[in-house]
Design an enzyme around this catalytic site. Structure first.
Site, mmCIF file in Angstrom:
data_model
loop_
_atom_site.group_PDB
_atom_site.id
_atom_site.type_symbol
_atom_site.label_atom_id
_atom_site.label_comp_id
_atom_site.label_asym_id
_atom_site.label_seq_id
_atom_site.Cartn_x
_atom_site.Cartn_y
_atom_site.Cartn_z
ATOM 1 N N TYR A 48 -5.572 -12.899 -23.649
ATOM 2 C CA TYR A 48 -6.988 -12.998 -24.010
ATOM 3 C C TYR A 48 -7.185 -13.572 -25.409
ATOM 4 O O TYR A 48 -8.311 -13.927 -25.785
ATOM 5 C CB TYR A 48 -7.669 -11.621 -23.957
ATOM 6 C CG TYR A 48 -7.689 -10.949 -22.611
ATOM 7 C CD1 TYR A 48 -7.326 -11.626 -21.447
ATOM 8 C CD2 TYR A 48 -8.082 -9.618 -22.500
ATOM 9 C CE1 TYR A 48 -7.342 -10.990 -20.222
ATOM 10 C CE2 TYR A 48 -8.106 -8.979 -21.277
ATOM 11 C CZ TYR A 48 -7.726 -9.662 -20.141
ATOM 12 O OH TYR A 48 -7.737 -9.028 -18.925
ATOM 13 N N HIS A 106 0.808 -8.601 -16.526
ATOM 14 C CA HIS A 106 -0.529 -9.126 -16.250
ATOM 15 C C HIS A 106 -0.628 -9.796 -14.872
ATOM 16 O O HIS A 106 -1.602 -9.607 -14.136
ATOM 17 C CB HIS A 106 -0.917 -10.120 -17.349
ATOM 18 C CG HIS A 106 -2.384 -10.313 -17.517
ATOM 19 N ND1 HIS A 106 -2.952 -10.716 -18.700
ATOM 20 C CD2 HIS A 106 -3.423 -10.165 -16.652
ATOM 21 C CE1 HIS A 106 -4.261 -10.804 -18.557
ATOM 22 N NE2 HIS A 106 -4.572 -10.485 -17.330
#
Length: 277
Positions: A48, A106
Site C-alpha cells: 500500500y 498478501h
C-alpha cells in the site's frame, strides 16, 4: 468497542479501518481520526506504500500501542525467506513498532517454495515479530494445504467478501479451524449503496445502505470487516453500523442477491474457486 473476533490467540476488533489506497498525510490524518473515534483495528500492507503514514499516526496518537490491533502483509513477489525477512524489517521500521498483531501473506504466487515461505511466516511468530499469522486471497484448496498438509496454525484469512460475493465455503472452513475471516472491499466499492434491496432494508431501519451491508458481515461469527474511510463522517457511520439490528427478513433478502460479483481480481490472482451460491 466490544465487538471482537477471538481465534487462536487473536483478539481482533470486528470493525477495522482499511487504509488502501490512502497515502501520506491523508492516511496519517485518517488513522489518527479513526483512533480518536474509537477504532482499535488498523489494516495496512507493504504494497500500500502507506506503512510510514500509519506509523506516523501511531506515533502521534495518545492511544497506547497495546490497545491497537495492527495488521500488515508481505507482497507476493517477496515470498522467498530472505525477502520476507527484509519485508518484515521494513514494515516494522515504517510502522514504528516492535511487532504487529497480524502478519499475512498478501497474495499467493506460483513461483515459490511454499514450505520455506510458511516456515518463515511461522518463524516471525516464534520470534515475537508478529502475535499472529495469516494469509490473504488464498482459495480454499490452497488454504487447506497450508493448514492440513503443512500444519501451519493460521489465525486469519483475509478475502473479498460482501453482500454481492459469497464466501460460504471459506467461512465454514475458517470456523472449523478457529480462524477469523476478514472481509476487504466490504461495501463492494460502494455498489451496496445502489442496490434496491439494500436501500429497502436501510429505509426500513432508518440507516444507510452501507451500514446495512456492514452489519450483515459483522453479525456473522468469526467475521471482521475493514472498510476504507477517510472522512470523520464515514468513519463514524461505519462505527454506528455496529448498532444496527437486522432481522431474519432482512437477511433473507440479502441472501437472495447475486453472490458472484467479485470486484478485485488482478492478473496475478489465483484461480478462484467456484462461486458460492
Amino acid at each position: 468497542m466490544q465487538h471482537i473476533v477471538n481465534a487462536q490467540g487473536l483478539n481482533m476488533p470486528k470493525l477495522g479501518l482499511g487504509t488502501w489506497p490512502m497515502l501520506g498525510d491523508e492516511c496519517t490524518r485518517a488513522v489518527e481520526q479513526a483512533l480518536e473515534l474509537g477504532y482499535r483495528h488498523i489494516d495496512t500492507a507493504a504494497a500500500y506504500n502507506n506503512e510510514d503514514a500509519v506509523g506516523q499516526a501511531l506515533a502521534n496518537t495518545p492511544t497506547p500501542r497495546e490497545q491497537i490491533h495492527l495488521t500488515t502483509k508481505v507482497w507476493w513477489d517477496q515470498l522467498q525467506p530472505d525477502a520476507m525477512r527484509h519485508s518484515m524489517e521494513r514494515s516494522l521500521k515504517a510502522l514504528r513498532s516492535d511487532y504487529v498483531d497480524l502478519f499475512m501473506i498478501h497474495w499467493p504466487t506460483t513461483d515459490w517454495d511454499l514450505p520455506r515461505t510458511l516456515d518463515t511466516l511461522a518463524w516471525f511468530k516464534e520470534q515475537g515479530l508478529t502475535r499472529n499469522i495469516g494469509v490473504a486471497n488464498f482459495p480454499l484448496p490452497l488454504l487447506r494445504k497450508v493448514v492440513e498438509e503443512y500444519g501451519i496454525g493460521l489465525s486469519a484469512i483475509q478475502v473479498e467478501y460482501h453482500v454481492l460475493l459469497g464466501q460460504n465455503a471459506l467461512l465454514d472452513y475458517a470456523r472449523q479451524h478457529n480462524m477469523a475471516l476478514t472481509a476487504y472491499t466490504p461495501l463492494a466499492r460502494n455498489k451496496v449503496s445502489h442496490i434496491a434491496e439494500i436501500q429497502q432494508i436501510a429505509a426500513k431501519h432508518g440507516v444507510l445502505p452501507t451500514q446495512v451491508a456492514l452489519k450483515w458481515l459483522l453479525d456473522q461469527s468469526n467475521v471482521a470487516a475493514i472498510p476504507k474511510a477517510s472522512s470523520a463522517s464515514n468513519q463514524s457511520a461505519n462505527l454506528a453500523a455496529l448498532e444496527v439490528n437486522l432481522d431474519d427478513q432482512d437477511r433473507a433478502l440479502i441472501a437472495s442477491l447475486s453472490k458472484r460479483e467479485r470486484q478485485v481480481s488482478p492478473d496475478f490472482a489465483p484461480v478462484w474457486d467456484a462461486f458460492d451460491q
